[in-house]
Design a protein around this motif. Structure first.
Motif, mmCIF file in Angstrom:
data_model
loop_
_atom_site.group_PDB
_atom_site.id
_atom_site.type_symbol
_atom_site.label_atom_id
_atom_site.label_comp_id
_atom_site.label_asym_id
_atom_site.label_seq_id
_atom_site.Cartn_x
_atom_site.Cartn_y
_atom_site.Cartn_z
ATOM 1 N N ALA A 116 0.860 -0.850 -0.034
ATOM 2 C CA ALA A 116 0.753 0.027 0.116
ATOM 3 C C ALA A 116 1.010 1.223 -0.357
ATOM 4 N N VAL A 117 1.981 1.477 0.513
ATOM 5 C CA VAL A 117 2.997 2.169 0.821
ATOM 6 C C VAL A 117 3.457 2.676 -0.396
ATOM 7 N N CYS A 118 3.840 1.518 -0.952
ATOM 8 C CA CYS A 118 4.794 1.728 -2.518
ATOM 9 C C CYS A 118 3.193 2.291 -3.215
ATOM 10 N N LYS A 119 2.801 2.301 -3.544
ATOM 11 C CA LYS A 119 1.370 2.473 -4.533
ATOM 12 C C LYS A 119 1.452 3.989 -3.867
ATOM 13 N N VAL A 120 1.240 4.513 -2.622
ATOM 14 C CA VAL A 120 0.429 5.683 -2.813
ATOM 15 C C VAL A 120 1.868 6.912 -2.835
ATOM 16 N N PHE A 121 3.351 6.119 -2.265
ATOM 17 C CA PHE A 121 4.235 7.070 -2.440
ATOM 18 C C PHE A 121 4.296 6.822 -3.896
ATOM 19 N N LYS A 122 4.069 6.554 -4.611
ATOM 20 C CA LYS A 122 4.346 6.670 -6.729
ATOM 21 C C LYS A 122 3.737 8.007 -6.486
ATOM 22 N N ALA A 123 2.629 7.256 -6.605
ATOM 23 C CA ALA A 123 1.018 8.811 -6.704
ATOM 24 C C ALA A 123 1.592 9.856 -6.040
ATOM 25 N N MET A 124 2.330 9.678 -4.584
ATOM 26 C CA MET A 124 2.469 11.387 -4.414
ATOM 27 C C MET A 124 3.597 11.588 -5.316
ATOM 28 N N LYS A 125 5.107 10.862 -5.523
ATOM 29 C CA LYS A 125 5.817 11.558 -6.142
ATOM 30 C C LYS A 125 5.220 11.588 -7.808
ATOM 31 N N ALA A 126 4.779 10.839 -8.380
ATOM 32 C CA ALA A 126 4.251 11.126 -9.628
ATOM 33 C C ALA A 126 3.200 12.893 -9.838
ATOM 34 N N ALA A 127 2.800 13.144 -8.200
ATOM 35 C CA ALA A 127 1.915 14.182 -8.613
ATOM 36 C C ALA A 127 2.337 15.243 -8.085
ATOM 37 N N GLY A 128 4.034 15.617 -8.033
ATOM 38 C CA GLY A 128 4.824 16.406 -7.634
ATOM 39 C C GLY A 128 4.909 16.540 -5.940
ATOM 40 N N VAL A 129 4.509 16.195 -5.437
ATOM 41 C CA VAL A 129 4.294 16.091 -3.857
ATOM 42 C C VAL A 129 6.431 15.174 -3.606
ATOM 43 N N ALA A 130 6.958 16.771 -2.643
ATOM 44 C CA ALA A 130 8.208 16.193 -2.553
ATOM 45 C C ALA A 130 8.143 15.449 -0.808
ATOM 46 N N PHE A 131 9.199 15.153 -0.821
ATOM 47 C CA PHE A 131 9.617 13.720 -0.276
ATOM 48 C C PHE A 131 10.832 14.770 0.679
ATOM 49 N N ARG A 132 10.007 15.361 1.610
ATOM 50 C CA ARG A 132 11.058 16.248 2.596
ATOM 51 C C ARG A 132 11.383 15.718 4.154
ATOM 52 N N GLY A 133 12.774 16.010 4.829
ATOM 53 C CA GLY A 133 13.349 15.432 5.736
ATOM 54 C C GLY A 133 13.856 14.059 5.028
ATOM 55 N N PHE A 134 14.795 13.650 6.533
ATOM 56 C CA PHE A 134 15.786 12.769 6.504
ATOM 57 C C PHE A 134 14.404 11.104 6.794
ATOM 58 N N ASP A 135 14.030 10.697 7.219
ATOM 59 C CA ASP A 135 13.306 9.353 7.305
ATOM 60 C C ASP A 135 12.297 9.982 6.012
ATOM 61 N N ALA A 136 11.473 10.517 5.636
ATOM 62 C CA ALA A 136 11.645 10.822 4.125
ATOM 63 C C ALA A 136 12.413 10.407 3.060
ATOM 64 N N GLU A 137 12.655 11.473 2.862
ATOM 65 C CA GLU A 137 14.185 10.607 2.147
ATOM 66 C C GLU A 137 14.612 9.473 2.344
ATOM 67 N N THR A 138 14.452 9.139 2.793
ATOM 68 C CA THR A 138 15.100 7.819 2.645
ATOM 69 C C THR A 138 14.369 6.890 2.846
ATOM 70 N N TYR A 139 13.394 6.542 2.244
ATOM 71 C CA TYR A 139 12.113 5.517 2.353
ATOM 72 C C TYR A 139 11.624 5.707 0.751
ATOM 73 N N ALA A 140 11.349 7.149 0.163
ATOM 74 C CA ALA A 140 11.365 7.205 -1.141
ATOM 75 C C ALA A 140 12.124 6.189 -1.734
ATOM 76 N N VAL A 141 13.204 6.452 -2.107
ATOM 77 C CA VAL A 141 13.262 5.460 -2.666
ATOM 78 C C VAL A 141 13.331 3.957 -3.618
ATOM 79 N N PRO A 142 13.127 3.089 -1.894
ATOM 80 C CA PRO A 142 13.115 1.739 -1.800
ATOM 81 C C PRO A 142 11.476 1.955 -2.324
#
Length: 255
Positions: A199-225
């Motif tokens: 679920a998180v993979c699907k939602v994070f991909k959708a947020m990234k595609a919508a131009g939402v930034a991943f800000r902060g250490f934890d968000a940036e760390t989890y964004a790629v995987p």
């Protein structure tokens, strides 16, 4: 504050709690030797915190992703709502049942069917959170006529919701195997962790595609995987058996 900034904060909170859960999981084994109750409660509460944070992300981003069009996200939101209101005895973890609600000796000789969903890349998810499959049915399936059924959703919509979950997560295959192998319904468990990861993979991909930034250490760390590396195969549940013996801890084997 813009809508994107609100979503960014929700992503950051979810990622932070995901890290907290991993750290709690890493400490679980040693703490369990000293205080099983604290170890299990810590792990269960941080998993519930993840569900709460996921629900917050849903609240602020539901215009960017069809949460109720996907079986994994639908299950997480439904379980979160059930745990949040807690007017029923459902969705307690297997660890709690084995070690806290009863003495492990009470299960000597018993077997539990454990169902999970593998990753497509073959590397297993090292963490798990097992709940009874019949708890999910009792909460979401109108045909079960359970007193704990979610009545907020209308009957027709509830039927369609359950049909979608069954189809996408292949839950009937798990139930069929349990029936063939004669497991009691309350000894068939579903791992929510791969469902959460999916679920998180699907939602994070959708947020990234919508131009939402991943800000902060934890968000940036989890964004790629979670947007480019991990993918869960919801179409092929894997099954194992947990056997409780007379000596030593329970043993998990393939079925």
């Amino acid at each position: 504050m813009s809508s994107n900034q609100i979503i960014e904060r929700a992503i950051g909170s979810l990622a932070n709690i995901m890290r907290m859960y991993v750290e709690t999981h890493m400490r679980f084994g040693e703490l369990f030797k000293v205080d099983p109750e604290e170890a299990i409660d810590n792990l269960d509460r941080t998993f519930e915190m993840k569900l709460e944070a996921f629900h917050t992300l849903y609240d602020v981003s539901k215009g960017l992703f069809p949460y109720f069009g996907n079986g994994d996200t639908t299950v997480l939101l439904a379980v979160r709502n059930a745990i949040h209101h807690r007017n029923h005895p459902l969705f307690h973890s297997l660890n709690r049942r084995l070690y806290l609600d009863t003495d492990l000796d009470r299960w000597c000789g018993a077997s539990f069917l454990l169902a999970s969903h593998p990753t497509l890349h073959g590397i297993p998810i090292q963490m798990s959170h097992y709940v009874r499959l019949d708890d999910l049915d009792a909460r979401l399936d109108p045909s079960c006529a359970s007193p704990y059924l979610d009545t907020i959703v209308g009957s027709d919509k509830a039927v369609r919701r359950m049909e979608g979950i069954d189809m996408q997560l292949k839950l009937p295959a798990i139930r069929d195997r349990g029936l063939r192998d004669r497991y009691p319904k309350d000894q068939i468990y579903l791992d929510l962790m791969p469902i959460f990861v999916s679920a998180v993979c699907k939602v994070f991909k959708a947020m990234k595609a919508a131009g939402v930034a991943f800000r902060g250490f934890d968000a940036e760390t989890y964004a790629v995987p979670f947007t480019s590396e991990i993918e869960v195969d919801l179409s092929s549940p894997s099954l194992k058996r947990l056997q409780v013996g007379g000596l030593g801890p329970p043993v998990i084997v393939d079925v």
